[in-house]
Design an enzyme around this catalytic site. Structure first.
Site, PDB file in Angstrom:
ATOM      1  N   MET A 290       0.877  -1.145  -0.030  1.00  0.00           N
ATOM      2  CA  MET A 290      -0.076   0.085  -0.134  1.00  0.00           C
ATOM      3  C   MET A 290       0.854   1.213   0.031  1.00  0.00           C
ATOM      4  SD  MET A 290      -3.363  -0.754   2.113  1.00  0.00           S
ATOM      5  CE  MET A 290      -2.524  -0.601   3.642  1.00  0.00           C
TER       6      MET A 290
ATOM      7  N   HIS B 212       9.435  -3.360   3.443  1.00  0.00           N
ATOM      8  CA  HIS B 212       8.771  -3.760   2.090  1.00  0.00           C
ATOM      9  C   HIS B 212      10.039  -4.033   1.295  1.00  0.00           C
ATOM     10  CE1 HIS B 212       5.383  -0.897   3.552  1.00  0.00           C
ATOM     11  NE2 HIS B 212       4.806  -1.845   3.004  1.00  0.00           N
TER      12      HIS B 212
HETATM   13  P1  AMP Z   1       1.444  -2.800   3.399  1.00  0.00           P
HETATM   14  O1  AMP Z   1       1.887  -1.742   2.609  1.00  0.00           O
HETATM   15  O2  AMP Z   1       1.464  -2.415   5.068  1.00  0.00           O
HETATM   16  O3  AMP Z   1      -0.040  -3.242   3.055  1.00  0.00           O
HETATM   17  O4  AMP Z   1       2.544  -4.131   3.485  1.00  0.00           O
HETATM   18  C1  AMP Z   1       2.552  -4.620   2.460  1.00  0.00           C
HETATM   19  C2  AMP Z   1       3.507  -6.007   2.678  1.00  0.00           C
HETATM   20  O5  AMP Z   1       4.665  -5.662   3.259  1.00  0.00           O
HETATM   21  C3  AMP Z   1       2.714  -6.852   3.323  1.00  0.00           C
HETATM   22  O6  AMP Z   1       2.973  -8.319   3.001  1.00  0.00           O
HETATM   23  C4  AMP Z   1       2.900  -6.698   4.875  1.00  0.00           C
HETATM   24  O7  AMP Z   1       3.106  -7.751   5.508  1.00  0.00           O
HETATM   25  C5  AMP Z   1       4.663  -6.675   4.677  1.00  0.00           C
HETATM   26  N1  AMP Z   1       5.167  -5.941   5.628  1.00  0.00           N
HETATM   27  C6  AMP Z   1       4.870  -4.656   6.080  1.00  0.00           C
HETATM   28  N2  AMP Z   1       5.632  -4.442   7.378  1.00  0.00           N
HETATM   29  C7  AMP Z   1       6.576  -5.174   7.275  1.00  0.00           C
HETATM   30  C8  AMP Z   1       7.933  -5.649   8.244  1.00  0.00           C
HETATM   31  N3  AMP Z   1       8.162  -4.521   9.148  1.00  0.00           N
HETATM   32  N4  AMP Z   1       8.553  -6.561   7.866  1.00  0.00           N
HETATM   33  C9  AMP Z   1       8.348  -7.421   6.685  1.00  0.00           C
HETATM   34  N5  AMP Z   1       7.143  -7.165   5.983  1.00  0.00           N
HETATM   35  C10 AMP Z   1       6.372  -6.152   6.376  1.00  0.00           C
END
Ligand code: AMP
Length: 290
Positions: A43, A50
């Site tokens: 997102m 990420h």
């Molecule tokens: P988001 O942009 O928050 O929807 O996250 C996108 C992807 O990044 C999802 O698969 C999350 O689980 C992963 N993600 C978010 N924060 C972390 C983190 N601290 N460590 C590893 N992966 C993450």
């Protein structure tokens, strides 16, 4: 820039950006002959968590496609959606630096054109915890992920273990719909003080940031207790909850990592799931024990 069948609205030497599903589909098809296409759905508001997913994606295939889309369907609380951080130029620079082959950044109209009436619902594993506290959230996730996968048709998709229940929902979705994609899970990346990286962390003021450290502290306490032989769910939950007294806790749960049920599995491993609000920022985190 030479005109071509793909409308590349923003482009640098090394990152290609498309917006419409048709352009994204065509651009992904062009990557396919090089070998496995690995997708990292996001997102935006990209951070090192990420980037670690992108690096892992490079190790799993030939081309990496990152989607950047703040999915309104998964936000029950419209105020939360309005506050969600966004900085597309910074995100594109991060993707370029991480050698991403293709960025797909659709608009809401691209994803949900007028008349859009479909929802994908995964029952069971989506219902407790996040599902209970954010009604409709996982329908939004499952719907957008189904659409992302049907447009890009990745061989592998990488998700973060930080969103533990989301991974369980997406694995169930891929199995149930027979989606030809392997779901890969990357470990949680943490800040130097242990706080799991999250796009929402930028909204923590200094006091809330300090209070939020109770979350990783509570998970470390659970790990130590596990290492000293504590196995009782209630006992582990009490140890975690005791660290979170200053936070507004939605849930602390010690459950089976594969089913998210309260019954322990054969291997005896468990996952501790936490959701809590600090200031006005809702954070989730987890640790697998055993
Ligand atoms: P988001 O942009 O928050 O929807 O996250 C996108 C992807 O990044 C999802 O698969 C999350 O689980 C992963 N993600 C978010 N924060 C972390 C983190 N601290 N460590 C590893 N992966 C993450």
């Amino acid at each position: 820039m030479a005109p071509g069948p793909i409308s590349i609205i923003r482009s640098t030497d090394v990152v290609r950006v498309v917006h419409s599903p048709a352009d994204a589909s065509l651009a992904a098809d062009r990557l396919r002959p090089n070998g496995p296409v690995v997708m990292v759905p996001t997102m935006g508001a990209l951070h090192d968590g990420h980037v670690s997913l992108i690096q892992r994606a490079h190790s799993l295939g030939a081309s990496v496609v990152v989607s950047i889309f703040v999915n309104p369907l998964q936000f029950g609380d419209k105020a939360d959606l309005a506050k969600y951080p966004s900085d597309i130029d910074r995100d594109l620079a991060a993707c370029r630096d991480a050698n991403v082959d293709l960025v797909w950044a659709p608009s809401v109209d691209h994803m949900y054109p007028s008349g859009f009436a479909t929802r994908v619902t995964v029952s069971g594993v989506s219902e407790p915890y996040e599902g209970r506290h954010r009604p409709g959230h996982f329908d939004g996730v499952a719907t957008v992920v189904t659409k992302l996968f049907s447009v890009i048709r990745p061989d592998v998709a990488v998700f973060g273990a930080k969103d533990f229940q989301q991974v369980a929902v997406i694995k169930r979705l891929a199995i149930d719909l027979g989606l030809p994609v392997t779901i890969d899970v990357a470990p949680t990346v943490r800040d130097h003080d242990g706080l799991a990286l999250s796009s929402r962390n930028v909204r923590l003021d200094p006091l809330a940031r300090t209070q939020a450290l109770a979350i990783p502290r509570s998970l470390r306490a659970a790990s130590s207790a596990w290492q000293s032989g504590v196995r009782g769910r209630g006992e582990l939950e009490a140890i975690v909850t005791a660290e979170l007294v200053d936070l507004d806790v939605d849930y602390v749960a010690v459950v089976d990592p594969s089913t998210l049920s309260e019954r322990t599995n054969d291997t005896g491993s468990v996952v501790v799931l936490i959701a809590a609000t600090v200031g006005d920022v809702r954070l989730i985190d987890n640790v697998v024990l055993g």
